[in-house]
Design a protein around this motif. Sequence first.
Motif: not given
Length: 224
Positions: A186-209
Amino acid sequence: MKIHPVPVIAIDGPSASGKGTIAQRVANELNYHYLDSGALYRLVALKAMQCHTDLTDQTTLATMATQLDVVFAAGTVRLEGTIVADAIRTEQCGILASKIAAYPPVRDALLSRQHAFRLPPGLVTDGRDMGSVVFPDATLKIFLTASAEVRAERRYKQLKEKGISATIPDLLQDIQKRDARDRNRSVAPLQQNSDARILDTTSLSVIQVLNKVIAWYTEVCASK
Ligand SMILES: Nc1ncnc2c1ncn2[C@@H]1O[C@H](COP(=O)(O)OP(=O)(O)OP(=O)(O)O)[C@@H](O)[C@H]1O
Ligand SMILES: Nc1ccn([C@H]2C[C@H](O)[C@@H](COP(=O)(O)O)O2)c(=O)n1
């Protein structure tokens, strides 16, 4: 609103998405300070385990969080003078940290400690609520994620390198349970907020991220 002079890059996301690795690399690149907020919850969990504290006693856990004798220096972390960098990284400590992180008094107790890391020339921090609660005025907010399967594989490799045995199915189950707990509290849950940029790293390397985060930050700073 008064603008804080010290910039913050807030990186939030689920377990094993690479937040810590990326936040640390970005901090090094920019010569900024780094705060691993998850380590604070893990330290409270470790101290509670050491003291055999009743893990449902929110008041005692919050007092523990306030009084925690912690030093982050020279790339390591000390609890009451003892290096605990590996001890706080166990899956057991992570699971317990996720449980006690759901208690509002514990979160409140750790708030001022986290704010104290905001020092010139800047701060890069990672966690679950860095952009939403702790540093709502962060210059750049990122929600870093990856599929649960890829996260379990990354965790498996990480543990294997440290000589810790684990299996991918068990790690996947732990990650899914931890995600659910961190997202549904109920407090400070993990969520994607609208003011945050989403970065899906599933197929990205550390350097690319890393390059993407630096490019975003350069873009944000140039637009100010
Ligand atoms: N883009 C990537 N590609 C491949 N491996 C990665 C990538 N990002 C991170 N890793 C690796 O995944 C593992 C987990 O990363 P890390 O510990 O940074 O995750 P985390 O999100 O901070 O986890 P936690 O929230 O549990 O502390 C590390 O071994 C790291 O090197
Ligand atoms: N800002 C934060 C950071 C961490 N937590 C909790 C939830 C996590 O499962 C646990 C351990 O964090 P990790 O080291 O895996 O990033 O601590 C939180 O609630 N808020």
